[in-house]
Design a protein around this motif. Structure first.
Motif, PDB file in Angstrom:
ATOM      1  N   LEU A   7       0.842  -1.204   0.000  1.00 38.22           N
ATOM      2  CA  LEU A   7       0.000   0.000   0.000  1.00 38.22           C
ATOM      3  C   LEU A   7       0.875   1.252   0.000  1.00 38.22           C
ATOM      4  O   LEU A   7       0.557   2.246  -0.643  1.00 38.22           O
ATOM      5  N   ARG A   8       1.970   1.162   0.739  1.00 42.30           N
ATOM      6  CA  ARG A   8       2.895   2.318   0.788  1.00 42.30           C
ATOM      7  C   ARG A   8       3.549   2.549  -0.568  1.00 42.30           C
ATOM      8  O   ARG A   8       3.732   3.683  -0.995  1.00 42.30           O
ATOM      9  N   GLU A   9       3.887   1.434  -1.235  1.00 42.28           N
ATOM     10  CA  GLU A   9       4.539   1.570  -2.556  1.00 42.28           C
ATOM     11  C   GLU A   9       3.607   2.209  -3.579  1.00 42.28           C
ATOM     12  O   GLU A   9       4.073   2.782  -4.558  1.00 42.28           O
ATOM     13  N   MET A  10       2.299   2.083  -3.360  1.00 44.13           N
ATOM     14  CA  MET A  10       1.349   2.716  -4.290  1.00 44.13           C
ATOM     15  C   MET A  10       1.521   4.230  -4.300  1.00 44.13           C
ATOM     16  O   MET A  10       1.098   4.901  -5.241  1.00 44.13           O
ATOM     17  N   ASP A  70      -7.496   6.790   1.072  1.00 44.95           N
ATOM     18  CA  ASP A  70      -8.186   7.273   2.277  1.00 44.95           C
ATOM     19  C   ASP A  70      -9.682   6.991   2.189  1.00 44.95           C
ATOM     20  O   ASP A  70     -10.312   6.580   3.157  1.00 44.95           O
ATOM     21  N   LYS A  71     -10.239   7.198   0.991  1.00 44.79           N
ATOM     22  CA  LYS A  71     -11.667   6.955   0.780  1.00 44.79           C
ATOM     23  C   LYS A  71     -12.021   5.483   1.040  1.00 44.79           C
ATOM     24  O   LYS A  71     -13.097   5.171   1.528  1.00 44.79           O
ATOM     25  N   GLU A  72     -11.060   4.600   0.713  1.00 40.29           N
ATOM     26  CA  GLU A  72     -11.304   3.172   0.912  1.00 40.29           C
ATOM     27  C   GLU A  72     -10.953   2.715   2.337  1.00 40.29           C
ATOM     28  O   GLU A  72     -10.975   1.527   2.631  1.00 40.29           O
ATOM     29  N   GLY A  73     -10.538   3.645   3.198  1.00 42.51           N
ATOM     30  CA  GLY A  73     -10.370   3.316   4.620  1.00 42.51           C
ATOM     31  C   GLY A  73      -8.944   3.127   5.078  1.00 42.51           C
ATOM     32  O   GLY A  73      -8.702   2.508   6.116  1.00 42.51           O
ATOM     33  N   ALA A  74      -7.956   3.675   4.318  1.00 42.74           N
ATOM     34  CA  ALA A  74      -6.554   3.493   4.711  1.00 42.74           C
ATOM     35  C   ALA A  74      -6.235   4.217   6.019  1.00 42.74           C
ATOM     36  O   ALA A  74      -5.515   3.691   6.869  1.00 42.74           O
ATOM     37  N   SER A  75      -6.776   5.430   6.198  1.00 43.87           N
ATOM     38  CA  SER A  75      -6.454   6.178   7.427  1.00 43.87           C
ATOM     39  C   SER A  75      -7.070   5.487   8.650  1.00 43.87           C
ATOM     40  O   SER A  75      -6.463   5.449   9.722  1.00 43.87           O
ATOM     41  N   ASN A  76      -8.263   4.915   8.474  1.00 42.11           N
ATOM     42  CA  ASN A  76      -8.879   4.153   9.580  1.00 42.11           C
ATOM     43  C   ASN A  76      -8.031   2.936   9.936  1.00 42.11           C
ATOM     44  O   ASN A  76      -7.841   2.605  11.109  1.00 42.11           O
ATOM     45  N   LEU A 132       4.804   4.145   8.876  1.00 39.16           N
ATOM     46  CA  LEU A 132       5.347   4.485   7.549  1.00 39.16           C
ATOM     47  C   LEU A 132       4.217   4.674   6.535  1.00 39.16           C
ATOM     48  O   LEU A 132       4.296   5.550   5.671  1.00 39.16           O
ATOM     49  N   LEU A 133       3.181   3.843   6.638  1.00 35.90           N
ATOM     50  CA  LEU A 133       2.027   4.004   5.737  1.00 35.90           C
ATOM     51  C   LEU A 133       1.323   5.336   6.023  1.00 35.90           C
ATOM     52  O   LEU A 133       0.923   6.041   5.088  1.00 35.90           O
ATOM     53  N   ALA A 134       1.208   5.673   7.292  1.00 36.85           N
ATOM     54  CA  ALA A 134       0.585   6.964   7.661  1.00 36.85           C
ATOM     55  C   ALA A 134       1.393   8.124   7.092  1.00 36.85           C
ATOM     56  O   ALA A 134       0.832   9.100   6.574  1.00 36.85           O
ATOM     57  N   ILE A 135       2.719   8.002   7.152  1.00 37.87           N
ATOM     58  CA  ILE A 135       3.600   9.055   6.608  1.00 37.87           C
ATOM     59  C   ILE A 135       3.382   9.177   5.104  1.00 37.87           C
ATOM     60  O   ILE A 135       3.278  10.282   4.562  1.00 37.87           O
ATOM     61  N   ALA A 136       3.296   8.017   4.424  1.00 41.35           N
ATOM     62  CA  ALA A 136       3.086   8.032   2.966  1.00 41.35           C
ATOM     63  C   ALA A 136       1.740   8.673   2.621  1.00 41.35           C
ATOM     64  O   ALA A 136       1.632   9.416   1.638  1.00 41.35           O
ATOM     65  N   LEU A 137       0.725   8.405   3.440  1.00 33.93           N
ATOM     66  CA  LEU A 137      -0.599   8.991   3.198  1.00 33.93           C
ATOM     67  C   LEU A 137      -0.579  10.509   3.368  1.00 33.93           C
ATOM     68  O   LEU A 137      -1.249  11.240   2.643  1.00 33.93           O
TER      69      LEU A 137
END
Length: 1533
Positions: free
Chosen positions: A463-466, A583-589, A609-614
């Motif tokens: 997900l982060r690589e996206m 985010d719309k699909e629920g990544a931040s949740n 790290l995913l939160a940072i990428a977001l």
């Protein structure tokens, strides 16, 4: 489902359902006959099994009634298995009686697989091996004998095993003897797992190696048996605590390897249809075989085996290892995630063994040889090892693009999952609406609940690589555009490992990208096979950095088959769009949930790290999403507690493991030596891209193994000399490394702080306040905690003793920088509460930040000055952020409390000098953000802000104040600007900022043009026009910067006014020559008299000498004049004129080049070029020059009109006619109408009065027949013509005319037609002073129309001559007067009014700031332009609070941030009176308070005295008069 099951289990437990079922089990019944009761009992057991499945509380409840289940029944065994399943605590506490019961059941009630499964369950729980249970089970099995332990060892029984394996029925039946045997072997394997010596020895005796090999290598052996046997072999013989020599000395393993190859081939050749594939065989090949091969070669005993080398050479091990990779690729089998790393580790291991053995063999052969050859040999071997390492790194560089290309395909699939499915299908529609990503995100939460940690981490990484911006392969890519510009900006981390070998790294990177792209396209085409190639190529494989593939992917393609859907292709989506989509699909949740519930550090780290990428780039949508989720669900307390606890733990860890880096202080010489080659080594070692974790681990292991091999060699080569020092050095190095290495608890802080920084990015006020106070029962102030962390990591020292540098090293400097950046982001905006929070905190935080700026951070500063500069830069930004947009002095005074002004100024000077040295060395340190000069500049701005609150610092910052370092202060003062802006709440604020370097490229001509030509709007402000022109000025700066790279064009452009003056002077000179000497027939270049010629030469030489000595304009003009005169008399007038004309054309071409160079005309496109009037004017000028040169000299006369263009006064004269041109033309039309009317009247009534005298040409009828002009005919009429044959001797007799005829012949009627009448009135009437009456016949008073004539003449005179013509002249004169007054007014406004705020000079009379100081320092128009440019060139994530406010206003084209009719100096001086009154009132209030305090003190003293006196009197009364006490005893109380 799982969650609901747990709820149901809890509900049933609370209801006591299990108790009822347990009672039911105790009911006696006839087991043989009562079938209904049997069914009820089966259901009861099934209920209990589901009741306790995966629920430890329920398992514990049933465990209390364990005696109910200790029956021989199979149902009881299954229920027992569920009670103990995956429950480490219950398994650890198991009673020996239970194990004995089940072993006894096998003996007495038959060999049922279920009994074995129970024993397998209790040996291993929650992924851990229970040694006690292993020993217990093993002991019981051995004691039970052959009834339980069924091995087909002898010849007869072996045949039975073969028959069973051949039998389909035995393979299918769950309770067949074959399945029992398989489960028994698996049980033994589990008992030996985890290196248990006792069980290993027992199992060795039970199942010898020969029997294992015999069974596995038999051609009829089935995969299920192989899996069990090889697993047993792995745990019992290979992965053991003590060495099983048999396996390394015998040939058994190599037989097995050959058999593995056969199985691999079978798997490869199997059917390609996945439905009929042999999944058990594939599992055996990809998991079990790979596991034993890896374990075998990773075993510490395999390193010591001497026969292993020959075996490796002989056996086809490499084929065994590589086959699964080929198999998995051809068969699309999901192989383990870390399989590639296992394969690579295996090769490295075997390679090292071979190398070591070879070294040992060579050494043993040379043992008796000469000692002096050892050193030479060691050097040879060192070279060999180094070269091998080079080969490994080269191979790794070569293959990295392909590996990354493979990994990137998965990300492509996630970007467009719908293309995997056919059109118009349900699955495709769901994927198009984001269903796939949504499911993946939900599944990730479930994975964590099910303890699938590895897979969870892998999903998070994907997900982060996206969201990775740079999707290139190999090293960081450089686009073709940049290659063309010859400016190759290296990213900070892109250091080239093979710089010497590869002369052109960008080209190699391009090649890597092409190879990676080719592989990726092949793989993408395989995945998306159902889409036509054109759509696929364009829409799926286009990268963000399009320039790298010229012509192809950069064009947006309408991808085939649904690529026009909402989720765009990977290349077409910007980073922010991808972030918002996830985010719309629920990544931040997902991130919030994982952070709160993460069981392991790795999952927590990946979540951060995913939160940072977001949040990367300060995405406000994601910030809002985080804020809403945390506030709505009331989860903020738990969420922030995680960070708070981790910060506390990190601080404790730092305090517990803090090491002062004093070792570097002693070995200065050694440091210097190391320092010399450190940069090059760093350059070689640091990878330029992000390597996957598997590759990193593999490289680390390879380097460790190589180092170990080399150390071993040295130790064996010369034990006496090399052993001790080598080991000692190694030990010291390791120790130092370990000391400097931070623990994971501390390193996790860096991503945490980066996440907190990104939450507040772009000055998000809500989240800034939220980090400080969450309005919960328990609030976690992360702002204070971050400051406390900084205090802790810097040793809690105030920096006063200069010890700060001892706590800072290369390992933790990045973490300190991140802490400073996060604190800065908390404050900017400004967030006054956070500023106060940091400034007033009780820790040494502020002192440490100040010390970071003032102190030399040694020993780090000696090795890595760049890191120290970055630290100082961030510290200065933080202090500026703490004081940002504050009108009080509290925070500034807190900063100044421990800061000596002299030290601060010294730091500024030192940074400047350091930058100068770097600049001379050619390192060009001016570009980097943390270059010495930029850092010095930031500190200077900090000092400038602090100087408002400190007079001493203010004095020191003035360049004339001190002798040393004035150059630095002058430089920074020159390149620092200040402006005043108006905030939304209409308060004013002063901003001090560094002038961007690009602003230096603005030319003086442009500045003057803008200054004089900027127009005022309706409100009388010039801001609007100035702001509109700022974009053009910025473009001009960019163009001028590019122009500096073209030296010839720049030289031309710089001297534009010089070329212009030359053109004009040449035009004047050429027109003088034409005017004086045309026609040139009689003028020839003749010889002058000698003394005149000598005089001309002398004048020429003298003027040349004057020009060389004193190059003044007059001297140059004299030289040019004398040179032209000399040319005229030497070569003639016409050639001289031709030379001057040719020179003028060349000069004008150079002028046009310089004009284009200054304005950048061609860069703006052809439309702008055609519309540029000035450019067209100069082009026309050049055309006229060329026509004068090649057509006729009279064209030069048109060049004199250039005077109008050059002189503003003349231009105003022309404007006076053109400005009110419409009214002038209309007045002229009125004049024409009147002329027409008068012509009609004249034609009707005064036709005969229109008699005009004319002067006729003589011999008008005899026109010359030759082509000569009338003028020449007139001039030479008396000359006789020989050509015509006239008689020259006898002139023709002339006819005499009478006087009346002559008079009649000289007059003409000019009103015979109306048209002639109009022409006469128009021509003569307007030109005559008295009108048309002056040219008409003078009438006699006796004539009947005499009166009419008088009226006619007077009317014409009054109406046309006096009124209409004077109207035209009046308009012109008025316009000229207006223009002059406007010019004067403009000059007056420029002199007496501020360009920015519009305040007049008189407003600053008797104020603290003069008008000149105001327009130069406070409201300098060029400073405002510089600030607009700064906002344009600066990265938006680096904005300070005021900068982001102004950037937003500029984006909206809102000019309210400019101060209009306001200035801070006036506001402060106006409020000084009020402040004085307030101060007086405050003083009076304070004095009153003091008086009240004194009075109250005196009153209390008086009260005390009175009380004391009363007490004294009472005591005296008691002692002196006791009878008085009993006076009148009858009186009631």
């Amino acid at each position: 489902v799982r969650k609901s099951r747990k709820q149901q289990q809890r509900l049933l437990r609370n209801m006591g359902a299990h108790a009822v079922v347990l009672e039911l089990l105790q009911i006696p019944y006839e087991k043989a006959e009562d079938t209904k009761m049997q069914e009820i009992m089966r259901l009861a057991h099934e209920f209990l099994q589901n009741f306790c499945a995966g629920n430890q509380q329920n398992q514990a409840l049933l465990h209390k009634h364990i005696n109910l289940f200790l029956n021989p029944g199979i149902l009881e065994a299954v229920t027992m298995q569920h009670i103990f399943m995956n429950n480490f605590q219950l398994c650890s506490e198991i009673n020996e009686r239970v194990v004995q019961h089940f072993v006894h059941c096998i003996e007495t009630h038959g060999r049922n697989v279920q009994y074995i499964k129970f024993l397998q369950t209790i040996v291993k729980a929650e992924g851990k091996f229970i040694k006690k249970c292993q020993d217990m089970v093993m002991a019981e099995l051995v004691n039970s004998g052959e009834d339980v332990l069924v091995f087909y060892n002898d010849r007869a029984s072996f045949q039975t095993l073969i028959q069973m394996m051949r039998s389909e029925r035995d393979r299918m039946d769950e309770n067949s003897p074959l399945m029992y045997h398989i489960h028994l072997v698996e049980l033994l394997a589990v008992c030996t797992e985890g290196k248990n010596v006792y069980t290993e020895i027992k199992c060795n005796s039970l199942l010898p190696l020969d029997d294992i090999v015999r069974v596995v290598t038999h051609e009829d052996c089935i995969p299920e048996v192989k899996i069990a046997y090889i697993n047993f072999l792995n745990h019992c013989y290979v992965d053991t605590e003590v060495e099983m020599k048999e396996i390394y000395t015998s040939n058994h393993m190599w037989k097995l390897f050959e058999n593995f190859l056969v199985d691999i081939c079978r798997a490869c050749n199997n059917t390609s249809d996945r439905k009929h594939a042999d999944s058990i065989l594939e599992k055996y090949v990809t998991e079990i075989v790979m596991s034993i091969v890896t374990t075998f070669f990773s075993s510490p005993f395999s390193d010591q085996s001497t026969t292993l080398q020959d075996a490796i050479q002989a056996a086809p091990v490499h084929r065994v290892v590589l086959s699964p990779q080929l198999l998995s690729k051809s068969r699309a089998i999901a192989i383990p995630v870390d399989l590639d790393s296992q394969v690579n580790n295996l090769f490295l291991k075997s390679h090292n063994i071979v190398q070591k053995t070879a070294m040992n063999w060579r050494l043993s052969a040379r043992n008796a040889a000469r000692r002096d050859s050892v050193l030479a040999a060691s050097r040879d071997y060192r070279n060999i090892i180094e070269r091998l390492q080079d080969i490994v790194s080269a191979l790794e560089d070569r293959l990295r693009p392909l590996v990354q290309a493979e990994l990137s395909v998965l990300v492509d699939v996630l970007h467009r999952p719908e293309l995997l499915f056919p059109e118009n299908t349900d699955a495709r529609r769901k994927c198009e609406s984001g269903g796939f990503i949504c499911k993946l995100i939900k599944h990730t939460k479930q994975l964590l609940e099910e303890n699938e940690e590895k897979l969870c981490i892998k999903v998070l990484q994907t997900l982060r690589e996206m969201m990775t911006k740079d999707r290139g392969y190999g090293e960081k890519l450089i686009s073709i555009d940049e290659l063309d510009n010859a400016e190759l900006p290296q990213a900070p981390d892109s250091e080239n490992s093979t710089e010497e070998l590869e002369p052109s790294p960008p080209l190699r990177q391009l090649e890597d990208h092409k190879r990676g792209e080719a592989l990726r396209q092949i793989l993408v085409n395989r995945y998306y096979g159902n889409i036509r190639p054109s759509g696929r190529r364009e829409s799926l494989t286009s990268f963000g950095n399009g320039p790298l593939s010229p012509g192809g992917p950069s064009k947006p393609g309408g991808g085939g088959g649904g690529s026009g859907s909402s989720s765009m292709s990977r290349g077409e989506m910007s980073l922010a769009e991808v972030q918002c989509h996830l985010d719309k699909e629920g990544a931040s949740n997902l991130v919030i949930d994982l952070i709160m519930n993460a069981s392991s550090d790795r999952v927590f780290h990946e979540s951060i790290l995913l939160a940072i990428a977001l949040l990367e780039g300060g995405n406000t949508t994601i910030q809002h999403s985080f804020f809403c989720r945390l506030t709505e669900d009331k989860k903020s307390e738990k969420f922030f507690k995680v960070f708070y606890d981790r910060m506390k733990v990190a601080q404790q860890e730092i305090k517990a493991t803090v090491t002062v880096n004093t070792s570097d202080l002693g070995n200065k010489k050694k440091d210097d030596e190391v320092d010399r080659d450190a940069p090059s080594r760093k350059k070689a070692k640091e990878p330029s891209t992000q390597i996957t974790e598997e590759v990193r681990d593999q490289l680390l292991e390879a380097s460790a193994a190589t180092r170990k091999a080399f150390t071993t060699f040295r130790r064996e080569a010369d034990p006496d000399d090399h052993y001790q020092p080598g080991e000692g050095t190694q030990a010291t190095a390791d120790k130092t490394k370990d000391e400097l290495e931070m623990s994971a608890v501390i390193t996790i802080m860096q991503p945490i702080l980066r996440f907190l920084q990104l939450l507040c990015e772009n000055h998000n006020r809500d989240l800034q306040n939220f980090l400080r106070c969450q309005n919960n029962k328990t609030n976690y102030n992360l702002v204070c905690e971050t400051l406390q962390f900084l205090d802790c990591i810097c040793g809690s020292t105030t920096g006063g003793l200069g010890l700060l540098g001892l706590y800072i090293n290369e390992k933790n400097v990045a973490l300190i920088n991140q802490t400073l950046e996060s604190l800065t982001e908390y404050c900017q905006g400004p967030c006054h509460e956070n500023q106060n929070c940091i400034a007033t905190h009780e820790s040494n935080g502020i002192d440490i930040i100040t010390a970071l700026i003032l102190n030399d951070i040694n020993p780090l500063g000696k090795k890595r000055m760049d890191l120290v500069l970055e630290l100082k830069n961030n510290a200065s930004k933080l202090l500026l952020a703490i004081m940002e947009s504050r009108h009080d002095s509290e925070n500034a005074e807190r900063i100044l409390y421990n800061m000596r002004p002299k030290e601060l100024v010294e730091v500024i000077k030192k940074a400047y000098m350091q930058g100068e040295v770097e600049f001379e060395d050619g390192e060009n340190g001016e570009d980097g953000a943390a270059s010495p000069r930029n850092v010095g500049h930031n500190i200077y701005i900090l000092a400038h802000q602090l100087a408002r609150h400190n007079k001493e610092l203010q004095t020191m910052l003035k360049p004339g104040g001190q002798v040393d370092g004035d150059e630095a202060l002058e430089f920074y003062a020159k390149h620092t600007a200040q402006i005043e802006i108006v905030r939304l709440d209409r308060t004013m604020e002063q901003i001090v900022f560094p002038v961007p370097s690009i602003c230096e490229f603005l030319t003086k001509e442009s500045k003057l043009r803008i200054y004089y030509t900027t127009e005022r709007d309706e409100q009388g402000s010039k801001i609007n026009d100035f702001f509109l022109r700022s974009e053009d000025l910025f473009n001009e700066m960019n163009w001028q910067k590019k122009l500096r790279a073209q030296p010839v064009l720049y030289w031309c452009a710089r001297n534009m006014s010089f070329w212009s003056s030359i053109s004009f002077n040449l035009a004047v000179l050429m027109n003088l020559l034409v005017a004086f000497f045309y026609p040139f027939k009689g003028v020839r270049g003749g010889t002058l008299e000698p003394h005149w010629s000598g005089l001309l030469w002398t004048a020429m030489l003298i003027s040349l000498a004057i020009v060389i000595a004193l190059p003044k304009p007059h001297g140059i003009r004299a030289l040019i004049a004398s040179t032209i005169l000399r040319l005229i008399f030497s070569v003639g007038l016409q050639p001289t004129l031709f030379l001057l004309g040719a020179f003028n054309v060349c000069n004008k071409i150079i002028f046009l080049m310089s004009f284009v160079g200054n304005c950048g005309t061609f860069t703006r496109g052809y439309r702008a070029m055609v519309l540029d009037v000035e450019f067209l004017y100069h082009l026309l000028y050049l055309l006229i020059c060329a026509m004068g040169l090649f057509v006729h000299e009279f064209f030069y006369s048109l060049l004199l009109f250039d005077l109008v263009y050059r002189e503003e006064t003349l231009l105003n004269v022309i404007k006076s006619v053109t400005r009110n041109g419409r009214s002038i033309i209309l007045t002229a039309v009125l004049a024409l109408i009147l002329v027409y009317l008068f012509s009609i009247v004249g034609y009707l009534f005064f036709k005969d009065d229109f008699i005009l005298e004319v002067d006729r040409l003589p011999n008008e009828t005899a026109l010359p027949e030759t082509s000569e002009s009338l003028a020449s005919e007139f001039l030479y009429s008396d000359v006789c013509r020989v050509e015509t044959g006239e008689n020259c001797s006898s002139p023709a007799p002339k006819q005499e005319l009478g006087p009346a005829e002559v008079t009649e012949q000289d007059k003409e009627h000019t009103c015979e037609t109306l048209l002639m009448c109009i022409v006469t009135v128009l021509s003569h009437g307007l030109r005559s002073g008295g009108g048309v009456g002056d040219v008409l016949r003078k009438p006699s008073k006796e004539e009947p129309l005499f009166a009419a004539r008088v009226i006619y003449d007077l009317l014409f005179f009054f109406m046309v001559i006096i009124i209409v013509l004077n109207l035209i002249f009046g308009v012109i004169i008025d316009t000229f007067a207006d223009l002059r007054s406007e010019k004067q007014k403009k000059e007056e406004i420029l002199k007496t009014t501020c360009f920015i705020c519009g305040l007049e000079r008189d407003k600053f009379d008797n104020k603290t700031v003069t008008f000149e100081e105001h327009i130069k320092e406070e409201h300098n128009m060029w400073h405002y332009l510089c600030f607009i440019v700064l906002v344009k060139v600066k990265d938006s994530t680096e904005y300070t609070g005021p900068e982001s406010y102004v950037a937003e206003m500029i984006k909206e084209r809102n000019l309210d941030w400019f101060p209009r009719m306001r200035a801070m100096s006036l506001v402060s001086s106006d409020s000084e009176g009020e402040q004085n009154e307030l101060r007086n009132l405050q003083e009076k209030l304070e004095s009153t308070m003091k008086l009240v305090t004194n009075l109250s003190g005196q009153l209390s003293e008086l009260k005390d005295q009175m009380t004391e006196q009363r007490k004294q009197k009472q005591r005296i009364g008691l002692l002196g008069h006791p009878p008085h006490m009993n006076v009148n005893p009858q009186q009631p109380a």
